[in-house]
Enzyme design. Structure first.
Site, PDB file in Angstrom:
ATOM      1  N   HIS A  62       0.906  -1.163   0.043  1.00 54.22           N
ATOM      2  CA  HIS A  62       0.007  -0.058  -0.073  1.00 54.22           C
ATOM      3  C   HIS A  62       1.109   1.294   0.014  1.00 54.22           C
ATOM      4  CE1 HIS A  62      -2.761  -2.764   2.538  1.00 54.22           C
ATOM      5  NE2 HIS A  62      -2.871  -3.202   1.042  1.00 54.22           N
ATOM      6  N   TYR A 132       2.735   1.212  13.831  1.00 52.56           N
ATOM      7  CA  TYR A 132       3.549   2.197  12.788  1.00 52.56           C
ATOM      8  C   TYR A 132       2.932   3.644  13.421  1.00 52.56           C
ATOM      9  CZ  TYR A 132      -0.597   1.365   9.606  1.00 52.56           C
ATOM     10  OH  TYR A 132      -1.648   1.330   8.850  1.00 52.56           O
ATOM     11  N   ASP A 170      -6.594  -6.894  -1.930  1.00 51.64           N
ATOM     12  CA  ASP A 170      -5.110  -6.818  -2.029  1.00 51.64           C
ATOM     13  C   ASP A 170      -4.794  -7.894  -3.142  1.00 51.64           C
ATOM     14  OD1 ASP A 170      -4.470  -4.889  -0.251  1.00 51.64           O
ATOM     15  OD2 ASP A 170      -3.678  -6.152   1.305  1.00 51.64           O
TER      16      ASP A 170
END
Length: 183
Positions: A62, A132, A170
């Protein structure tokens, strides 16, 4: 902290200084001044995200485009993942190349992925908690992706493809050649 440059300009593997004693350990996971000095670039993170996944889950590849592009500082709190960044900067000498690193709750490594890169990870342990920081907010209209098994990139996922768990979204991402451009 030790900042290890990778073959992809701007990507760094970061090893924190860990202080162990009979009680356990202590580490500084982020310090803005130390971080900016280590990557030699000003950056200000705006958002933290966390995910939990089981073995074989592949999330990626991504990225965000234009003014909504994102840099990420990623790490694993529990478990082990193979973390991957692909250089999708059109004028880069390493365009279309990738870097991978094992991140785990045991090795405490972090991986800095600057703007202009696609990012994803594969869970290698029974479960993993992935954390993250982003330097920009998510914008749905600016999202892009690259198929995880693009033959031109040829990522070594170190895992049997037939055992991967991948979202429907995905599974249908385009190849790098056909992906939405970052510019």
């Amino acid at each position: 902290m030790n900042f290890i440059p990778t073959k992809l300009e701007g990507c760094f593997i970061i090893e924190p200084k860990i202080i162990n004693d009979e009680r356990g350990y202590f580490m500084e996971s982020f310090n803005e001044t130390t971080f900016q000095n280590g990557i030699n670039h000003p950056i200000h993170f705006l958002q933290d995200n966390q995910s939990f996944s089981s073995k074989g889950v592949l999330r990626g590849m991504h990225y965000q485009t234009g003014e909504h592009a994102q840099a990420k500082l990623v790490r694993v709190l529990q478990g082990t993942v193979l973390d991957v960044a692909i250089d999708i900067r059109p004028d880069s000498a390493t365009f279309g190349q990738y870097e991978s690193v094992i991140l785990s709750g045991d090795n405490h490594r972090q991986f800095f992925v600057p703007r202009g890169f696609a990012h994803g990870f594969l869970v290698l342990s029974e479960t993993a908690t992935f954390f993250y920081k982003c330097d920009n907010f998510y914008n749905k209209d600016s999202e892009g992706g690259i198929i995880y098994n693009d033959e031109d990139i040829n990522i070594d996922w170190q895992f049997p493809f037939e055992n991967l768990i991948i979202s429907d979204k995905d599974k249908v991402q385009p190849s790098l050649a056909n992906a939405k451009r970052v510019w």
